[in-house]
Design an enzyme around this catalytic site. Structure first.
Site, PDB file in Angstrom:
ATOM      1  N   LYS A 195       5.050   1.867   5.556  1.00 40.40           N
ATOM      2  CA  LYS A 195       4.990   3.326   5.374  1.00 40.40           C
ATOM      3  C   LYS A 195       4.954   4.024   6.735  1.00 40.40           C
ATOM      4  O   LYS A 195       5.646   5.013   6.963  1.00 40.40           O
ATOM      5  CB  LYS A 195       3.738   3.718   4.583  1.00 40.40           C
ATOM      6  CG  LYS A 195       3.798   3.339   3.127  1.00 40.40           C
ATOM      7  CD  LYS A 195       2.559   3.865   2.406  1.00 40.40           C
ATOM      8  CE  LYS A 195       2.432   3.212   1.046  1.00 40.40           C
ATOM      9  NZ  LYS A 195       1.150   3.461   0.407  1.00 40.40           N
TER      10      LYS A 195
ATOM     11  N   GLU B 190      -0.651  -8.844  -4.293  1.00 38.73           N
ATOM     12  CA  GLU B 190      -1.325  -7.778  -3.551  1.00 38.73           C
ATOM     13  C   GLU B 190      -2.834  -8.044  -3.451  1.00 38.73           C
ATOM     14  O   GLU B 190      -3.489  -7.596  -2.519  1.00 38.73           O
ATOM     15  CB  GLU B 190      -1.059  -6.432  -4.234  1.00 38.73           C
ATOM     16  CG  GLU B 190      -0.839  -5.294  -3.266  1.00 38.73           C
ATOM     17  CD  GLU B 190      -0.427  -3.990  -3.935  1.00 38.73           C
ATOM     18  OE1 GLU B 190      -0.697  -3.796  -5.138  1.00 38.73           O
ATOM     19  OE2 GLU B 190       0.162  -3.151  -3.244  1.00 38.73           O
TER      20      GLU B 190
ATOM     21  N   HIS C 156      19.196 -22.947 -15.124  1.00 36.89           N
ATOM     22  CA  HIS C 156      20.570 -23.185 -14.675  1.00 36.89           C
ATOM     23  C   HIS C 156      20.796 -22.642 -13.265  1.00 36.89           C
ATOM     24  O   HIS C 156      21.933 -22.535 -12.814  1.00 36.89           O
ATOM     25  CB  HIS C 156      21.543 -22.571 -15.685  1.00 36.89           C
ATOM     26  CG  HIS C 156      21.424 -23.197 -17.038  1.00 36.89           C
ATOM     27  ND1 HIS C 156      22.289 -24.159 -17.503  1.00 36.89           N
ATOM     28  CD2 HIS C 156      20.475 -23.049 -17.996  1.00 36.89           C
ATOM     29  CE1 HIS C 156      21.899 -24.552 -18.703  1.00 36.89           C
ATOM     30  NE2 HIS C 156      20.792 -23.896 -19.032  1.00 36.89           N
TER      31      HIS C 156
HETATM   32  O1  PA5 Z   1      -1.988  -1.544  -6.608  1.00 37.74           O
HETATM   33  C1  PA5 Z   1      -1.902  -0.566  -5.885  1.00 37.74           C
HETATM   34  O2  PA5 Z   1      -2.897   0.060  -5.541  1.00 37.74           O
HETATM   35  C2  PA5 Z   1      -0.554  -0.045  -5.424  1.00 37.74           C
HETATM   36  O3  PA5 Z   1       0.482  -0.809  -5.879  1.00 37.74           O
HETATM   37  C3  PA5 Z   1      -0.346   1.369  -5.914  1.00 37.74           C
HETATM   38  O4  PA5 Z   1      -0.468   1.374  -7.308  1.00 37.74           O
HETATM   39  C4  PA5 Z   1       0.996   1.937  -5.519  1.00 37.74           C
HETATM   40  O5  PA5 Z   1       1.143   1.900  -4.131  1.00 37.74           O
HETATM   41  C5  PA5 Z   1       1.170   3.360  -6.029  1.00 37.74           C
HETATM   42  O6  PA5 Z   1       0.138   4.164  -5.551  1.00 37.74           O
HETATM   43  P1  PA5 Z   1      -0.164   5.584  -6.156  1.00 37.74           P
HETATM   44  O7  PA5 Z   1      -0.550   5.428  -7.590  1.00 37.74           O
HETATM   45  O8  PA5 Z   1      -1.276   6.121  -5.328  1.00 37.74           O
HETATM   46  O9  PA5 Z   1       1.093   6.412  -6.043  1.00 37.74           O
END
Ligand code: PA5
Length: 451
Positions: A427, A292, A313
């Protein structure tokens, strides 16, 4: 301080193949500068670098408060603690709890079992969890920085109802802890209205860098693990990778430099390897952290993970002989927590008596060494990280090390390592397909495409 070790010698191993020490050293100055930029908040996304100094800012009052919350929850004799969250609000605590738990904790009846919800949208998963919770004493923690993420919001709506039905509204309130933004989002509004115990996720720490905030520390403390040792490990690593620590001594700068040099040589996939099943979710956390943070602007190493020797394996074949675009980063644990000696067997039909009297971990270590030699021979560069033990202190070091190296790595490819614009695309489509109010135009457009 038991310090983590980083061995890059097998990333440089093959003449004409892997990176040369000369190329590696060209990254000395850039990584030192980029590390300084993280500390000085002068790089991209600098509104979100609160994690850089976080271990040094965690104080006694905060730790005591989290421990008191954990005690109050456990004083209710809960059997199950449900943590509701997704992505960065889920993977950090899952990674640490799994790393430190008995492999068979649930079957041994260790209490509380920490279960997770809101990290998927599976109807079966939620129905089966509801069945289970009807038969258990339980409490929950709901974690969402934005307070508006669909998956955890949906799971929390169902589980809150389940909890209130079982215990009544007042008792349910005392069994819910909410970790969210200090003022924004639906979860903050609900928590204030209902009177839940709450913790704040700092504004300047993004989800995937948040394991040392209440996002990780509350579930880890409720699970019974030593959050002070975890934070101490992170603090020691923060010091060992600080802005004034030169490249030669700075493991985060070195790891960032090595993986970037390999990427530039066409090694586009990094496989995080473990030889301890407890580390499976540490790799899932690492995949989110690096994927990410770096995977944007059509750039970034693809982070993958395997559990060895199991996956030798299966995926072992591809790693040995498939496309040569891979490198491996192995997390090796120097000493296991438990000892099992291999017994002599009179019949010796399996011909294993030559190992009698040796530790199982000796075999594991020879599997690791043999694999390293084979994969390096097969043109897969190998980076090796060794931690002394799989305990809270060493896990804390590993977390801070990977976070720091990730920030530097992202800056090396000139992306913002602290945003995630790409996750919005699914989303938007999901809301349009669900016909969420406000998405009418997108709904019409998508319906046209899929009809
Ligand atoms: O690293 C990030 O920002 C994302 O993975 C969020 O943690 C994830 O989308 C969850 O978001 P939130 O804590 O706002 O529900």
């Amino acid at each position: 301080m038991e310090t983590m070790k980083l061995d890059l010698s097998k990333a440089f191993a093959k003449a004409g193949g892997f990176i040369s020490p000369e190329v590696f050293n060209t990254y000395k100055k850039p990584t030192e500068e980029l590390n300084k930029a993280l500390h000085a908040k002068t790089g991209r996304g600098s509104d979100y670098v609160g994690w850089v100094n976080l271990p040094n800012e965690i104080d006694e009052a905060f730790l005591s408060d989290v421990e008191a919350t954990a005690k109050a929850i456990n004083d209710k004799n809960i059997e199950v603690y449900v943590v509701v969250g997704i992505g960065g609000s889920y993977l950090g605590s899952k990674a640490v709890i799994d790393s430190l738990s008995d492999n068979f904790a649930h079957l041994k009846g260790n209490k509380p079992a920490v279960l997770f919800a809101g990290q998927n949208i599976s109807e079966d998963y939620l129905a089966e969890m509801q069945d289970l919770l009807k038969t258990k004493e339980w409490a929950m923690c709901v974690i969402s920085k934005s307070g508006t993420t669909t998956e955890p919001a949906l799971a929390f709506r169902l589980l809150k109802h389940e909890l209130e039905t079982k215990y009544g509204k007042e008792e349910a309130v005392s069994r819910i802890c909410a970790v969210t933004d200090k003022s924004k989002g639906a979860l903050r509004i609900l928590a204030n209205e209902e009177g839940y115990k709450t913790y704040v996720i700092p504004d300047d720490v993004g989800g995937r860098y948040s394991v040392l905030t209440p996002v990780g520390l509350v579930p880890i403390a409720v699970a019974g693990f030593d959050i002070r040792a975890l934070v101490k490990g992170a603090k020691d690593m923060a010091k060992a990778t600080a802005a004034d620590v030169k490249f030669e001594d700075n493991l985060a700068c070195q790891y960032a430099a090595a993986r970037h040099a390999l990427y530039t040589e066409g090694k586009k996939i990094e496989i995080l390897v473990n030889y301890q099943p407890k580390l499976h979710f540490m790799a899932e956390w690492w995949k989110q952290l690096y994927g990410e943070s770096e995977g944007k602007d059509s750039k970034g190493i693809f982070p993958a993970a395997v559990d060895f020797s199991s996956d030798l394996h299966s995926m072992g074949q591809y790693i040995q002989e498939g496309e040569r675009t891979l490198f491996e980063t192995v997390i090796s644990v120097a000493k296991p927590e438990r000892e099992v000696l291999i017994p002599t067997d009179e019949a010796n039909l399996d011909s294993l008596n030559f190992l009698a009297g040796k530790n199982v971990d000796f075999v594991n270590k020879m599997a690791e060494l043999g694999t390293q030699i084979a994969h390096v021979d097969g043109d897969v560069p190998n980076i090796r990280i060794e931690i002394a033990r799989l305990d809270a202190y060493n896990v804390g070091q590993l977390i801070q090390f990977f976070e720091k190296a990730c920030g530097i790595s992202g800056y090396l490819i000139n992306v913002n390592p602290f945003d995630q614009p790409g996750v919005e695309a699914y989303k938007k489509n999901m809301f349009a397909l669900l016909e969420k109010p406000g998405f009418e135009a997108e709904t019409a457009m998508l319906k046209g495409r899929i009809s």
